[in-house]
Write a protein that holds these residues in place. Sequence first.
Motif, PDB file in Angstrom:
ATOM      1  N   VAL A 270       0.842  -1.200   0.000  1.00  0.00           N
ATOM      2  CA  VAL A 270       0.000   0.000   0.000  1.00  0.00           C
ATOM      3  C   VAL A 270       0.876   1.248   0.000  1.00  0.00           C
ATOM      4  N   TYR A 271       0.301   2.333  -0.474  1.00  0.00           N
ATOM      5  CA  TYR A 271       1.051   3.572  -0.672  1.00  0.00           C
ATOM      6  C   TYR A 271       1.616   4.150   0.617  1.00  0.00           C
ATOM      7  N   THR A 272       2.887   4.568   0.546  1.00  0.00           N
ATOM      8  CA  THR A 272       3.477   5.429   1.577  1.00  0.00           C
ATOM      9  C   THR A 272       4.343   6.469   0.871  1.00  0.00           C
ATOM     10  N   PRO A 273       4.345   7.702   1.336  1.00  0.00           N
ATOM     11  CA  PRO A 273       5.224   8.725   0.741  1.00  0.00           C
ATOM     12  C   PRO A 273       6.694   8.334   0.838  1.00  0.00           C
ATOM     13  N   HIS A 274       7.061   7.651   1.912  1.00  0.00           N
ATOM     14  CA  HIS A 274       8.447   7.232   2.125  1.00  0.00           C
ATOM     15  C   HIS A 274       8.932   6.358   0.973  1.00  0.00           C
ATOM     16  N   LEU A 275       8.127   5.366   0.609  1.00  0.00           N
ATOM     17  CA  LEU A 275       8.534   4.466  -0.466  1.00  0.00           C
ATOM     18  C   LEU A 275       8.357   5.107  -1.837  1.00  0.00           C
ATOM     19  N   GLU A 276       7.383   5.992  -1.969  1.00  0.00           N
ATOM     20  CA  GLU A 276       7.246   6.715  -3.240  1.00  0.00           C
ATOM     21  C   GLU A 276       8.500   7.526  -3.518  1.00  0.00           C
ATOM     22  N   SER A 277       9.088   8.099  -2.480  1.00  0.00           N
ATOM     23  CA  SER A 277      10.303   8.897  -2.660  1.00  0.00           C
ATOM     24  C   SER A 277      11.477   8.044  -3.110  1.00  0.00           C
ATOM     25  N   LEU A 278      11.359   6.719  -2.946  1.00  0.00           N
ATOM     26  CA  LEU A 278      12.425   5.805  -3.355  1.00  0.00           C
ATOM     27  C   LEU A 278      12.127   5.145  -4.705  1.00  0.00           C
ATOM     28  N   GLY A 279      11.018   5.544  -5.343  1.00  0.00           N
ATOM     29  CA  GLY A 279      10.738   5.062  -6.691  1.00  0.00           C
ATOM     30  C   GLY A 279       9.553   4.134  -6.828  1.00  0.00           C
ATOM     31  N   ALA A 280       8.874   3.809  -5.734  1.00  0.00           N
ATOM     32  CA  ALA A 280       7.718   2.917  -5.823  1.00  0.00           C
ATOM     33  C   ALA A 280       6.549   3.630  -6.489  1.00  0.00           C
ATOM     34  N   ARG A 281       5.685   2.866  -7.164  1.00  0.00           N
ATOM     35  CA  ARG A 281       4.527   3.446  -7.857  1.00  0.00           C
ATOM     36  C   ARG A 281       3.385   2.437  -7.915  1.00  0.00           C
ATOM     37  N   MET A 282       2.226   2.939  -8.277  1.00  0.00           N
ATOM     38  CA  MET A 282       1.039   2.107  -8.399  1.00  0.00           C
ATOM     39  C   MET A 282       0.984   1.417  -9.756  1.00  0.00           C
ATOM     40  N   ILE A 283       0.533   0.164  -9.744  1.00  0.00           N
ATOM     41  CA  ILE A 283       0.199  -0.527 -10.988  1.00  0.00           C
ATOM     42  C   ILE A 283      -1.170  -1.183 -10.789  1.00  0.00           C
ATOM     43  N   GLU A 284      -1.853  -1.490 -11.868  1.00  0.00           N
ATOM     44  CA  GLU A 284      -3.163  -2.118 -11.785  1.00  0.00           C
ATOM     45  C   GLU A 284      -3.047  -3.538 -11.220  1.00  0.00           C
ATOM     46  N   GLY A 285      -4.096  -3.959 -10.515  1.00  0.00           N
ATOM     47  CA  GLY A 285      -4.071  -5.257  -9.872  1.00  0.00           C
ATOM     48  C   GLY A 285      -3.895  -6.414 -10.840  1.00  0.00           C
ATOM     49  N   ASP A 286      -4.514  -6.338 -12.033  1.00  0.00           N
ATOM     50  CA  ASP A 286      -4.371  -7.446 -12.977  1.00  0.00           C
ATOM     51  C   ASP A 286      -2.943  -7.520 -13.519  1.00  0.00           C
ATOM     52  N   VAL A 287      -2.283  -6.374 -13.652  1.00  0.00           N
ATOM     53  CA  VAL A 287      -0.876  -6.367 -14.076  1.00  0.00           C
ATOM     54  C   VAL A 287      -0.013  -6.991 -12.985  1.00  0.00           C
ATOM     55  N   PHE A 288      -0.307  -6.660 -11.741  1.00  0.00           N
ATOM     56  CA  PHE A 288       0.426  -7.234 -10.616  1.00  0.00           C
ATOM     57  C   PHE A 288       0.286  -8.756 -10.613  1.00  0.00           C
ATOM     58  N   GLN A 289      -0.921  -9.248 -10.828  1.00  0.00           N
ATOM     59  CA  GLN A 289      -1.137 -10.693 -10.841  1.00  0.00           C
ATOM     60  C   GLN A 289      -0.363 -11.361 -11.982  1.00  0.00           C
ATOM     61  N   GLN A 290      -0.327 -10.713 -13.128  1.00  0.00           N
ATOM     62  CA  GLN A 290       0.439 -11.254 -14.250  1.00  0.00           C
ATOM     63  C   GLN A 290       1.924 -11.343 -13.917  1.00  0.00           C
ATOM     64  N   LEU A 291       2.433 -10.314 -13.232  1.00  0.00           N
ATOM     65  CA  LEU A 291       3.840 -10.310 -12.851  1.00  0.00           C
ATOM     66  C   LEU A 291       4.146 -11.415 -11.837  1.00  0.00           C
ATOM     67  N   LEU A 292       3.215 -11.636 -10.903  1.00  0.00           N
ATOM     68  CA  LEU A 292       3.409 -12.732  -9.949  1.00  0.00           C
ATOM     69  C   LEU A 292       3.499 -14.071 -10.679  1.00  0.00           C
ATOM     70  N   SER A 293       2.578 -14.295 -11.600  1.00  0.00           N
ATOM     71  CA  SER A 293       2.568 -15.549 -12.349  1.00  0.00           C
ATOM     72  C   SER A 293       3.864 -15.738 -13.134  1.00  0.00           C
ATOM     73  N   GLN A 294       4.394 -14.634 -13.615  1.00  0.00           N
ATOM     74  CA  GLN A 294       5.598 -14.679 -14.435  1.00  0.00           C
ATOM     75  C   GLN A 294       6.859 -14.892 -13.621  1.00  0.00           C
ATOM     76  N   HIS A 295       6.915 -14.307 -12.436  1.00  0.00           N
ATOM     77  CA  HIS A 295       8.190 -14.256 -11.700  1.00  0.00           C
ATOM     78  C   HIS A 295       8.255 -15.133 -10.464  1.00  0.00           C
ATOM     79  N   ILE A 296       7.133 -15.755 -10.058  1.00  0.00           N
ATOM     80  CA  ILE A 296       7.188 -16.727  -8.970  1.00  0.00           C
ATOM     81  C   ILE A 296       7.220 -18.118  -9.590  1.00  0.00           C
ATOM     82  N   GLN A 297       8.273 -18.841  -9.299  1.00  0.00           N
ATOM     83  CA  GLN A 297       8.423 -20.181  -9.876  1.00  0.00           C
ATOM     84  C   GLN A 297       7.497 -21.155  -9.157  1.00  0.00           C
TER      85      GLN A 297
END
Length: 215
Positions: free
Chosen positions: A188-215
């Motif tokens: 979830v969003y925090t200004p602290h992590l946003e200042s380090l480069g974190a950003r929002m992505i859509e939930g379906d994109v996140f799920q696709q990335l999990l499927s791709q990168h978790i063996q």
Amino acid sequence: MPIHILDNKLVFPPVQEAEPDGLLAIGGDLSVERLLLAYRKGIFPWYEGRDILWWSPSPRFVLFPEELYVSKSMKQVLKNNTFSFTTNTAFKQVIHYCKETFRPGQDGTWITDEVENAYTRLHELGHAHSAEAWLDGELAGGLYGIKMGNVFFGESMFAHVSNASKFAFITLVQQLQAAGIQLIDCQVYTPHLESLGARMIEGDVFQQLLSQHIQ
């Protein structure tokens, strides 16, 4: 849509059935098997009172390691070797300090004794990891999270000295990137992590990335 009530079965409802705020289910337990299943599906627990609440928010707050932002002041901290860095040498201390850290806007902590014990068990089994920043031999800051495949799920961080948690986070991300980690879940969003480069992505994109990168 009614909130799902979990029983002893190791199943979760589809993340698409989460409430607008990300709440997906309530109940269940913090067994190793359930926690690993949850993270694999992009679900994480938070306590509210005595209840375990399971969340999968969309959009999702993440950091792609190559997008890590290091400010000029933090580059100087890194260059000066202000802190020393270790991983997995003080996991119990790190999670306990995260538990005790006061966070503005939060009434108490979600890290209960049960959470502390559950994630310590995950650490003992090699799933949960800590990163530590040391100053003059004392633990000054750190964070912990779960690693699965090429994804790191950040859980919590603390700092007893200014910039200590940032130093630990930046150094850990650099090491994770070198080790092939493709995605860091910040939940979830925090200004602290946003200042380090974190950003929002859509939930379906996140799920696709999990499927791709978790063996």
